[in-house]
Design an enzyme around this catalytic site. Structure first.
Site, PDB file in Angstrom:
ATOM      1  N   ASP A  85     130.131 171.369 -18.630  1.00 17.31           N
ATOM      2  CA  ASP A  85     130.662 171.446 -17.267  1.00 17.31           C
ATOM      3  C   ASP A  85     129.884 172.518 -16.505  1.00 17.31           C
ATOM      4  OD1 ASP A  85     132.129 171.159 -14.999  1.00 17.31           O
ATOM      5  OD2 ASP A  85     134.006 171.935 -15.827  1.00 17.31           O
ATOM      6  N   ALA A  86     128.723 172.119 -15.998  1.00 20.58           N
ATOM      7  CA  ALA A  86     127.835 173.052 -15.303  1.00 20.58           C
ATOM      8  C   ALA A  86     127.699 172.733 -13.818  1.00 20.58           C
ATOM      9  CB  ALA A  86     126.452 173.040 -15.960  1.00 20.58           C
ATOM     10  N   LYS A  87     128.091 171.522 -13.425  1.00 19.72           N
ATOM     11  CA  LYS A  87     128.042 171.080 -12.018  1.00 19.72           C
ATOM     12  C   LYS A  87     126.664 171.333 -11.405  1.00 19.72           C
ATOM     13  CE  LYS A  87     133.016 171.750 -11.446  1.00 19.72           C
ATOM     14  NZ  LYS A  87     133.307 172.308 -12.786  1.00 19.72           N
ATOM     15  N   ARG A  88     125.632 170.938 -12.125  1.00 17.44           N
ATOM     16  CA  ARG A  88     124.269 171.169 -11.671  1.00 17.44           C
ATOM     17  C   ARG A  88     123.892 170.213 -10.550  1.00 17.44           C
ATOM     18  NH1 ARG A  88     124.570 175.958 -13.779  1.00 17.44           N
ATOM     19  NH2 ARG A  88     123.702 176.264 -15.843  1.00 17.44           N
ATOM     20  N   THR A 112     128.271 167.510 -16.088  1.00 19.68           N
ATOM     21  CA  THR A 112     128.802 167.353 -14.737  1.00 19.68           C
ATOM     22  C   THR A 112     127.725 167.757 -13.734  1.00 19.68           C
ATOM     23  OG1 THR A 112     129.768 169.585 -14.713  1.00 19.68           O
ATOM     24  CG2 THR A 112     131.179 167.778 -15.460  1.00 19.68           C
TER      25      THR A 112
END
Length: 262
Positions: A85-88, A112
């Protein structure tokens, strides 16, 4: 095995790992490591995936970041699918580097990503997922209170922005089908249950990751391809690391999921 296939063989509950060093004594990293590995083993047959929130590991410095990678490997040893869950999200060449770091380095895992920069920022992740049997969870409608500022904003063409994101993802999801489901997935907060049905209708073959269960006020939501995700409520039940309480909480969530199908 493909991430999609591995996840769907398991109960639709995701364990979120968001470690708080202050809850783990004067030497927190060894305790976080031991507690998390024990929790993974205890919940190995209860959850469909483990979601590591990179920010909490990055905040602990290089040793914390290394610990995250060790715990990711620990999950894989237990045959637990991993969601980073890094939302890159960044320009193409940087997105390619992020894809290399998380999708290609851990085949069969998921990441993510943030769609705000557009198609050229998403494409490297889509390609890497296809090549590695992984998955990409694209932020569509998030669980935080301020998400509506942009995500609910109406467009001149009609409808909110989050709907346009879902519509953009739809043909990509069709291109990356693995049987009935797709490697192109979406993040839809459990704290906003109303849009879930609408997004499902636009992305009928995408897994939907539903964060916000428990501490953020979200409740269990049952349905095909819906992955209910609990972090603080499951990793720190009662606000503290507690293995036995975490197992009980997971059993309660699973009972709620099963009762909703009765």
């Amino acid at each position: 095995m493909e991430f999609v296939e591995a996840v769907l063989e398991r109960p639709p509950l995701v364990l979120g790992v968001d470690p708080r060093p202050a809850l783990h004594g004067t030497n927190p990293l060894p305790h976080i490591r031991r507690y998390t590995l024990e929790l993974l083993e205890a919940l190995a047959h209860t959850v469909c995936a483990v979601k590591y929130q990179t920010a909490f590991f990055e905040a602990m410095g290089p040793q914390g970041f290394a610990l995250m990678h060790e715990l990711m490997a620990g999950a894989r040893v237990l045959s637990l699918p991993v969601i980073v869950d890094a939302k890159r999200g960044d320009i193409g060449s940087t997105a390619e580097a992020y894809a290399e770091a998380y999708l290609r380095a851990y085949p069969g895992s998921a990441l993510t990503v943030n769609p705000y920069l557009g198609s050229d920022a998403l494409e490297p992740f889509f390609v890497a997922a296809q090549q590695t049997g992984g998955a990409v969870f694209v932020l569509v409608k998030t669980s935080n209170p301020g998400s509506g500022l942009l995500q609910d904003r109406p467009l001149a063409s009609g409808g909110p922005l989050y709907r346009a994101v879902a519509d953009y993802l739809a043909p990509h999801a069709e291109q990356q089908r693995v049987g009935d489901w797709s490697r192109i997935a979406a993040v839809v907060g459990a704290t906003y249950p109303e849009p879930i049905g609408e997004i499902r209708s636009r992305l009928p073959h995408s897994l939907l990751l539903l964060p916000g269960l428990g501490a953020q006020g979200g409740e269990v939501i049952q349905g095909p391809g819906l992955l209910n995700s609990a972090s603080r409520a499951l990793y720190y039940p009662g606000g503290q690391p507690n293995l036995e309480a975490a197992v009980r909480q997971a059993e309660q969530y699973l009972a709620a999921l099963q009762s909703s199908t009765a």
